[in-house]
Design a protein around this motif. Structure first.
Motif, PDB file in Angstrom:
ATOM      1  N   LEU A  77       1.053  -1.254  -0.012  1.00  8.69           N
ATOM      2  CA  LEU A  77      -0.073  -0.050   0.010  1.00  8.69           C
ATOM      3  C   LEU A  77       0.986   1.143  -0.098  1.00  8.69           C
ATOM      4  N   VAL A  78       0.876   1.857  -1.094  1.00 10.48           N
ATOM      5  CA  VAL A  78       1.641   3.124  -1.212  1.00 10.48           C
ATOM      6  C   VAL A  78       0.941   4.353  -0.839  1.00 10.48           C
ATOM      7  N   ALA A  79       1.779   5.125   0.096  1.00 15.90           N
ATOM      8  CA  ALA A  79       1.331   6.417   0.367  1.00 15.90           C
ATOM      9  C   ALA A  79       1.967   7.685   0.041  1.00 15.90           C
ATOM     10  N   SER A  80       1.191   8.720  -0.735  1.00 19.61           N
ATOM     11  CA  SER A  80       1.920   9.733  -1.136  1.00 19.61           C
ATOM     12  C   SER A  80       1.236  11.027  -0.466  1.00 19.61           C
ATOM     13  N   LEU A  81       1.847  12.153  -0.476  1.00 26.48           N
ATOM     14  CA  LEU A  81       1.745  13.080   0.050  1.00 26.48           C
ATOM     15  C   LEU A  81       1.720  14.239  -1.264  1.00 26.48           C
ATOM     16  N   GLU A  82       0.564  14.854  -1.726  1.00 23.84           N
ATOM     17  CA  GLU A  82       0.488  15.662  -2.702  1.00 23.84           C
ATOM     18  C   GLU A  82      -0.406  16.834  -2.343  1.00 23.84           C
ATOM     19  N   TYR A  83      -0.379  18.035  -3.232  1.00 27.30           N
ATOM     20  CA  TYR A  83      -1.364  19.137  -3.198  1.00 27.30           C
ATOM     21  C   TYR A  83      -2.570  18.775  -4.035  1.00 27.30           C
ATOM     22  N   ARG A  84      -3.572  18.479  -3.257  1.00 29.14           N
ATOM     23  CA  ARG A  84      -4.932  18.367  -4.155  1.00 29.14           C
ATOM     24  C   ARG A  84      -4.729  17.190  -5.365  1.00 29.14           C
ATOM     25  N   GLY A  92      -2.534  -1.408  -2.986  1.00 36.93           N
ATOM     26  CA  GLY A  92      -3.386  -0.038  -2.870  1.00 36.93           C
ATOM     27  C   GLY A  92      -2.622   1.159  -2.889  1.00 36.93           C
ATOM     28  N   ALA A  93      -3.416   2.176  -2.861  1.00 39.55           N
ATOM     29  CA  ALA A  93      -2.595   3.501  -2.943  1.00 39.55           C
ATOM     30  C   ALA A  93      -3.348   4.584  -1.935  1.00 39.55           C
ATOM     31  N   MET A  94      -2.925   5.350  -1.219  1.00 40.09           N
ATOM     32  CA  MET A  94      -3.344   6.367  -0.570  1.00 40.09           C
ATOM     33  C   MET A  94      -2.703   7.696  -0.894  1.00 40.09           C
ATOM     34  N   ARG A  95      -3.508   8.628  -1.326  1.00 46.98           N
ATOM     35  CA  ARG A  95      -2.856   9.917  -1.747  1.00 46.98           C
ATOM     36  C   ARG A  95      -3.558  11.098  -0.826  1.00 46.98           C
ATOM     37  N   PHE A  96      -2.763  11.575   0.248  1.00 53.30           N
ATOM     38  CA  PHE A  96      -3.151  12.474   0.914  1.00 53.30           C
ATOM     39  C   PHE A  96      -2.821  13.800   0.389  1.00 53.30           C
ATOM     40  N   THR A  97      -3.612  14.780   0.706  1.00 51.08           N
ATOM     41  CA  THR A  97      -3.461  16.201   0.166  1.00 51.08           C
ATOM     42  C   THR A  97      -2.672  16.966   1.443  1.00 51.08           C
ATOM     43  N   THR A  98      -1.706  17.737   0.855  1.00 50.72           N
ATOM     44  CA  THR A  98      -0.853  18.319   1.966  1.00 50.72           C
ATOM     45  C   THR A  98      -1.750  19.270   2.969  1.00 50.72           C
ATOM     46  N   GLU A  99      -2.673  19.723   2.283  1.00 52.63           N
ATOM     47  CA  GLU A  99      -3.791  20.695   2.994  1.00 52.63           C
ATOM     48  C   GLU A  99      -4.243  20.363   4.411  1.00 52.63           C
ATOM     49  N   TRP A 100      -4.144  19.146   4.440  1.00 53.37           N
ATOM     50  CA  TRP A 100      -4.758  18.427   5.870  1.00 53.37           C
ATOM     51  C   TRP A 100      -3.690  18.963   6.986  1.00 53.37           C
TER      52      TRP A 100
END
Ligand SMILES: [Zn+2]
Length: 243
Positions: free
Chosen positions: A110-117, A141-149
Protein backbone atom coordinates in the motif's frame (compact mmCIF):
# COMPACT_ATOMS: atom_id res chain seq x y z
CA UNK A 1 -1.72 -12.73 -11.76
CA UNK A 2 -2.56 -9.52 -13.44
CA UNK A 3 -4.46 -7.34 -11.06
CA UNK A 4 -7.13 -4.91 -12.04
CA UNK A 5 -7.62 -1.45 -10.69
CA UNK A 6 -10.60 -0.54 -8.63
CA UNK A 7 -12.08 2.80 -9.42
CA UNK A 8 -11.96 3.77 -5.84
CA UNK A 9 -14.15 5.76 -3.65
CA UNK A 10 -12.95 9.24 -3.00
CA UNK A 11 -12.67 10.71 0.39
CA UNK A 12 -14.22 14.02 0.94
CA UNK A 13 -12.70 16.01 3.69
CA UNK A 14 -13.87 19.35 4.86
CA UNK A 15 -15.32 20.27 1.53
CA UNK A 16 -19.07 20.37 1.28
CA UNK A 17 -19.04 18.76 -2.11
CA UNK A 18 -21.01 15.59 -2.56
CA UNK A 19 -18.77 12.64 -3.02
CA UNK A 20 -20.17 9.21 -2.80
CA UNK A 21 -19.39 5.96 -4.41
CA UNK A 22 -21.42 5.47 -7.52
CA UNK A 23 -22.02 1.97 -6.40
CA UNK A 24 -25.08 0.58 -4.82
CA UNK A 25 -24.65 -2.55 -2.84
CA UNK A 26 -27.06 -5.19 -3.84
CA UNK A 27 -28.10 -8.42 -2.25
CA UNK A 28 -25.89 -10.33 -4.63
CA UNK A 29 -22.53 -11.31 -3.31
CA UNK A 30 -19.60 -11.50 -5.67
CA UNK A 31 -19.34 -15.19 -4.85
CA UNK A 32 -21.79 -17.26 -2.85
CA UNK A 33 -21.00 -16.89 0.82
CA UNK A 34 -19.36 -13.52 0.51
CA UNK A 35 -20.81 -10.55 2.34
CA UNK A 36 -20.49 -7.23 0.56
CA UNK A 37 -22.48 -4.74 2.63
CA UNK A 38 -24.33 -4.26 5.87
CA UNK A 39 -25.79 -1.45 7.91
CA UNK A 40 -23.24 1.33 7.86
CA UNK A 41 -20.63 -0.37 5.71
CA UNK A 42 -20.08 -1.60 2.19
CA UNK A 43 -17.28 -2.68 -0.07
CA UNK A 44 -16.15 -0.16 -2.70
CA UNK A 45 -17.29 -2.53 -5.40
CA UNK A 46 -18.39 -6.12 -4.85
CA UNK A 47 -17.39 -6.96 -8.43
CA UNK A 48 -13.81 -6.01 -7.62
CA UNK A 49 -11.97 -6.35 -4.31
CA UNK A 50 -13.90 -8.59 -1.96
CA UNK A 51 -11.31 -9.98 0.45
CA UNK A 52 -7.93 -9.66 2.08
CA UNK A 53 -5.56 -12.53 1.57
CA UNK A 54 -3.81 -13.94 4.66
CA UNK A 55 -0.31 -12.69 5.35
CA UNK A 56 1.25 -9.25 5.39
CA UNK A 57 0.53 -6.12 3.40
CA UNK A 58 3.32 -3.56 3.66
CA UNK A 59 2.86 0.18 3.70
CA UNK A 60 5.49 2.10 1.75
CA UNK A 61 5.98 5.79 1.02
CA UNK A 62 6.20 7.74 -2.19
CA UNK A 63 8.67 10.26 -0.72
CA UNK A 64 10.60 11.05 2.43
CA UNK A 65 8.20 13.92 3.07
CA UNK A 66 5.28 11.50 2.94
CA UNK A 67 7.09 9.13 5.26
CA UNK A 68 7.82 11.87 7.78
CA UNK A 69 4.29 13.23 7.82
CA UNK A 70 2.30 10.08 7.51
CA UNK A 71 4.16 7.44 9.50
CA UNK A 72 2.53 8.13 12.88
CA UNK A 73 -0.96 8.28 11.36
CA UNK A 74 -0.50 5.19 9.23
CA UNK A 75 0.94 3.24 12.16
CA UNK A 76 -2.24 3.99 14.04
CA UNK A 77 -4.41 3.12 11.05
CA UNK A 78 -2.48 -0.12 10.44
CA UNK A 79 -2.69 -1.18 14.09
CA UNK A 80 -6.38 -0.38 14.31
CA UNK A 81 -7.08 -2.27 11.10
CA UNK A 82 -4.98 -5.28 12.01
CA UNK A 83 -6.83 -5.69 15.31
CA UNK A 84 -9.91 -6.47 13.25
CA UNK A 85 -8.37 -8.62 10.53
CA UNK A 86 -7.05 -11.81 12.11
CA UNK A 87 -4.51 -13.50 9.85
CA UNK A 88 -3.87 -10.32 7.89
CA UNK A 89 -1.12 -7.96 9.03
CA UNK A 90 -0.37 -4.40 8.01
CA UNK A 91 3.23 -3.34 8.54
CA UNK A 92 4.38 0.24 8.12
CA UNK A 93 7.85 0.13 6.60
CA UNK A 94 10.37 2.91 6.06
CA UNK A 95 10.71 2.03 2.38
CA UNK A 96 10.51 4.76 -0.21
CA UNK A 97 8.71 3.38 -3.23
CA UNK A 98 7.40 5.71 -5.93
CA UNK A 99 3.69 5.39 -6.39
CA UNK A 100 2.75 3.80 -9.68
CA UNK A 101 0.66 6.45 -11.40
CA UNK A 102 -0.96 4.37 -14.10
CA UNK A 103 -1.68 0.91 -12.86
CA UNK A 104 -1.28 -1.07 -9.71
CA UNK A 105 1.26 -0.81 -6.95
CA UNK A 106 3.42 -3.89 -6.53
CA UNK A 107 1.93 -6.96 -4.92
CA UNK A 108 0.94 -6.68 -1.27
CA UNK A 109 2.01 -3.06 -0.89
CA UNK A 110 0.00 0.00 0.00
CA UNK A 111 1.84 3.10 -1.18
CA UNK A 112 1.17 6.42 0.54
CA UNK A 113 1.87 9.76 -1.06
CA UNK A 114 1.61 13.35 0.03
CA UNK A 115 0.45 15.67 -2.71
CA UNK A 116 -1.27 19.00 -3.10
CA UNK A 117 -4.88 18.23 -4.06
CA UNK A 118 -4.29 14.79 -5.57
CA UNK A 119 -7.69 14.75 -7.21
CA UNK A 120 -7.72 18.50 -7.87
CA UNK A 121 -10.36 19.21 -5.28
CA UNK A 122 -9.84 21.31 -2.22
CA UNK A 123 -9.36 19.22 0.88
CA UNK A 124 -9.78 15.86 -0.81
CA UNK A 125 -7.52 12.90 -0.37
CA UNK A 126 -7.99 9.59 -2.13
CA UNK A 127 -7.63 5.90 -1.49
CA UNK A 128 -8.03 2.97 -3.85
CA UNK A 129 -6.79 -0.48 -4.62
CA UNK A 130 -6.23 -3.28 -7.10
CA UNK A 131 -7.48 -6.83 -6.86
CA UNK A 132 -6.23 -10.16 -8.09
CA UNK A 133 -8.17 -11.17 -11.16
CA UNK A 134 -8.06 -14.80 -10.12
CA UNK A 135 -9.77 -14.50 -6.76
CA UNK A 136 -10.66 -10.83 -6.21
CA UNK A 137 -8.52 -10.55 -3.11
CA UNK A 138 -6.65 -7.33 -2.41
CA UNK A 139 -3.56 -7.10 -4.60
CA UNK A 140 -2.23 -3.66 -3.63
CA UNK A 141 -3.42 -0.19 -2.78
CA UNK A 142 -2.61 3.48 -2.80
CA UNK A 143 -3.40 6.39 -0.53
CA UNK A 144 -2.91 9.92 -1.79
CA UNK A 145 -3.10 12.52 0.94
CA UNK A 146 -3.50 16.19 0.31
CA UNK A 147 -0.89 18.38 1.99
CA UNK A 148 -3.73 20.73 2.96
CA UNK A 149 -4.65 18.51 5.88
CA UNK A 150 -1.38 19.53 7.52
CA UNK A 151 -1.90 23.23 7.08
CA UNK A 152 -2.36 24.85 10.48
CA UNK A 153 -5.91 24.47 11.77
CA UNK A 154 -7.13 22.89 8.55
CA UNK A 155 -9.90 21.00 10.26
CA UNK A 156 -10.23 22.93 13.48
CA UNK A 157 -8.62 25.73 15.42
CA UNK A 158 -8.61 23.40 18.41
CA UNK A 159 -5.31 21.56 18.12
CA UNK A 160 -6.53 18.27 19.53
CA UNK A 161 -9.65 18.21 17.35
CA UNK A 162 -7.53 19.00 14.32
CA UNK A 163 -5.23 16.06 15.08
CA UNK A 164 -8.13 13.69 15.69
CA UNK A 165 -9.72 14.60 12.41
CA UNK A 166 -6.49 13.97 10.52
CA UNK A 167 -6.30 10.57 12.21
CA UNK A 168 -9.82 9.77 11.10
CA UNK A 169 -9.06 10.95 7.57
CA UNK A 170 -5.96 8.81 7.31
CA UNK A 171 -7.67 5.66 8.55
CA UNK A 172 -10.59 6.39 6.21
CA UNK A 173 -8.23 6.40 3.21
CA UNK A 174 -6.57 3.28 4.55
CA UNK A 175 -10.02 1.69 4.56
CA UNK A 176 -10.42 2.55 0.87
CA UNK A 177 -6.95 1.20 0.10
CA UNK A 178 -8.04 -2.20 1.40
CA UNK A 179 -11.50 -2.27 -0.14
CA UNK A 180 -14.03 -0.44 2.01
CA UNK A 181 -16.33 2.08 0.38
CA UNK A 182 -18.67 4.81 1.57
CA UNK A 183 -21.80 3.60 3.34
CA UNK A 184 -23.71 6.77 2.50
CA UNK A 185 -27.34 6.07 1.83
CA UNK A 186 -30.51 7.99 1.00
CA UNK A 187 -31.91 7.57 4.48
CA UNK A 188 -34.54 10.32 4.19
CA UNK A 189 -35.65 9.12 0.75
CA UNK A 190 -35.34 12.51 -0.89
CA UNK A 191 -33.74 10.86 -3.87
CA UNK A 192 -30.23 12.08 -3.15
CA UNK A 193 -27.44 10.33 -1.29
CA UNK A 194 -25.87 13.19 0.57
CA UNK A 195 -22.67 13.95 2.36
CA UNK A 196 -22.84 12.82 5.96
CA UNK A 197 -25.96 10.77 5.23
CA UNK A 198 -25.05 7.47 6.82
CA UNK A 199 -26.55 5.13 9.39
CA UNK A 200 -25.41 6.21 12.85
CA UNK A 201 -23.76 4.27 15.61
CA UNK A 202 -25.53 3.96 18.95
CA UNK A 203 -23.55 6.94 20.23
CA UNK A 204 -24.81 8.95 17.20
CA UNK A 205 -21.42 9.05 15.53
CA UNK A 206 -21.09 8.30 11.85
CA UNK A 207 -19.14 5.31 10.56
CA UNK A 208 -15.51 6.17 9.88
CA UNK A 209 -16.06 5.27 6.23
CA UNK A 210 -18.96 7.71 5.85
CA UNK A 211 -18.23 10.51 3.38
CA UNK A 212 -16.98 13.04 4.27
CA UNK A 213 -15.02 11.21 6.88
CA UNK A 214 -16.92 10.10 9.91
CA UNK A 215 -15.43 8.59 12.97
CA UNK A 216 -15.16 9.60 16.58
CA UNK A 217 -13.36 12.82 17.39
CA UNK A 218 -11.85 11.89 20.75
CA UNK A 219 -8.37 10.90 21.89
CA UNK A 220 -9.25 7.21 22.04
CA UNK A 221 -11.70 7.12 19.16
CA UNK A 222 -9.80 9.06 16.53
CA UNK A 223 -8.18 6.92 13.87
CA UNK A 224 -10.36 3.99 14.84
CA UNK A 225 -13.15 2.26 13.03
CA UNK A 226 -16.55 2.58 14.70
CA UNK A 227 -18.84 -0.34 15.58
CA UNK A 228 -20.67 0.03 12.26
CA UNK A 229 -17.44 -0.22 10.27
CA UNK A 230 -16.20 -3.36 12.01
CA UNK A 231 -18.33 -5.94 10.16
CA UNK A 232 -16.89 -4.64 6.90
CA UNK A 233 -13.36 -5.47 8.00
CA UNK A 234 -14.48 -8.86 9.28
CA UNK A 235 -16.16 -9.54 5.93
CA UNK A 236 -12.96 -8.74 4.04
CA UNK A 237 -11.28 -11.46 6.06
CA UNK A 238 -14.00 -14.11 5.99
CA UNK A 239 -14.82 -13.52 2.31
CA UNK A 240 -11.43 -14.96 1.42
CA UNK A 241 -12.63 -18.48 2.08
CA UNK A 242 -15.45 -18.04 -0.47
CA UNK A 243 -13.29 -16.40 -3.13
ZN1 LIG B 1 -13.87 8.22 1.25
Amino acid sequence: MKPAIVRAARAAILAAVTVTTALTATAEAATPGQVIAGTGWKLINPAMTTSLSPGTYTIEFDSTAARTRLTPYLKLAAANTQKLTPGVKFVVSTTIQKRVTTGCQKSRTLVASLEYRPIAKKGYSWGGNCYRLTDHSLFSGAMRFTTEWWYPHWFSTTASTNTYRIRNGVTHEFGHAIGLGHPNKDLNHDGVVRDYECPLNKDKTRPLMCSPNGGVVTSTGAGNYTPLDVPGLKALVTNYQYR
